[in-house]
Scaffold this active site. Structure first.
Site, PDB file in Angstrom:
ATOM      1  N   HIS A  76      -3.575  -4.886   0.541  1.00  0.00           N
ATOM      2  CA  HIS A  76      -3.057  -5.230   1.871  1.00  0.00           C
ATOM      3  C   HIS A  76      -3.102  -6.747   2.060  1.00  0.00           C
ATOM      4  CE1 HIS A  76      -2.437  -1.461   4.184  1.00  0.00           C
ATOM      5  NE2 HIS A  76      -3.271  -0.952   3.305  1.00  0.00           N
ATOM      6  N   GLU A  95      -1.457  -8.601   4.040  1.00  0.00           N
ATOM      7  CA  GLU A  95      -1.325  -9.031   5.443  1.00  0.00           C
ATOM      8  C   GLU A  95      -2.683  -9.188   6.113  1.00  0.00           C
ATOM      9  OE1 GLU A  95      -1.930  -4.649   5.939  1.00  0.00           O
ATOM     10  OE2 GLU A  95      -1.076  -5.998   4.434  1.00  0.00           O
ATOM     11  N   CYS A 130       0.838  -1.202   0.000  1.00  0.00           N
ATOM     12  CA  CYS A 130       0.000   0.000   0.000  1.00  0.00           C
ATOM     13  C   CYS A 130       0.874   1.254   0.000  1.00  0.00           C
ATOM     14  CB  CYS A 130      -1.002  -0.025   1.153  1.00  0.00           C
ATOM     15  SG  CYS A 130      -2.375   1.144   0.912  1.00  0.00           S
TER      16      CYS A 130
END
Length: 236
Positions: free
Chosen positions: A210, A212, A102
């Site tokens: 994102h 994660e 990001c």
């Protein structure tokens, strides 16, 4: 040893940063976190010993770093910009692998000489933890490193669903010299780059989404973290 940069307010960002660190650990890495308040001796010690650099999400990069006045950018943090620019410079000098997520994707582009679109509507959605993620399709570029890593979850047309928490972006005319786009959002009004990478053997990869945040991410993105950690171990 992988390195993730941290927001200067650990209390506000702790859970979010934990997600990056957890992803690196799942891939077999050992994350060390730096923030903008870290003292210079600590910074130097970590940057000198790191095997790879992970640039995480967060606030907007100062538009002055890509030759623009603020026009949609918000929550600028010059001290974080300075830390990450120094970390990027050290990684470049040493030829280390870099993964950007990001803001980190945008930081790679800016530090390498590219620019950003300071605001795009309809990409931000709910803040993380406040509601379901906004999602859209990203088209993977055939033959790219990213496409190879995400192939298990890619559709027959080469697309993959990604989450979207950002309001800034990289447009084709803002891509940094020497980098190639590895994923696209095919918007007829404003096509945007969703992934970038450096050609060649060295691992330098950025994604706008994102990964994660596993609750809204295809499982194949775990391979991105594994590839980063493996590159760190190999020194490239």
């Amino acid at each position: 040893m992988a390195v993730a940069t941290r927001h200067k307010d650990p209390a506000a960002m702790e859970r979010r940063i934990d997600l990056y660190a957890d992803a690196v650990r799942r891939a077999g890495g050992d994350p060390v976190l730096l923030d903008a308040a870290s003292g210079e001796p600590e910074r130097d010690a970590v940057l000198d010993s790191m095997d790879g650099l992970l640039l995480s999400g967060g606030a907007d990069i100062d538009p002055a770093r890509y030759g623009q006045q603020p026009d949609g950018a918000r929550d600028i943090e010059p001290d974080r910009d300075a830390l990450e620019a120094a970390a990027w410079g050290r990684a470049e000098t040493r030829g280390l692998p870099v993964l950007g997520i990001c803001r980190g994707f945008q930081a790679i582009n800016v530090f390498a000489g590219g620019a950003l679109v300071q605001h795009v509507e309809g990409h931000e959605g709910h803040a993380w933890g406040d509601g379901p993620a906004h999602r859209h399709e990203a088209r993977l570029v055939a033959g790219s490193r990213l496409a190879g890593l995400l192939a298990p979850d890619a559709r027959g047309d080469g697309s993959i669903e990604v989450n979207s928490y950002h309001h800034q972006a990289v447009a084709p005319d803002g891509l940094a010299p020497g980098f190639v786009a590895s994923a696209w959002l095919d918007d007829p009004d404003l096509p945007l780059i969703e992934g970038l990478e450096a050609p060649g053997d060295r691992f330098v990869v950025g994604v706008q989404c994102h990964p994660e945040r596993t609750e809204s991410t295809p499982p194949a993105f775990e391979g991105l973290f594994r590839a980063f950690v493996e590159a760190a171990r190999a020194g490239r």
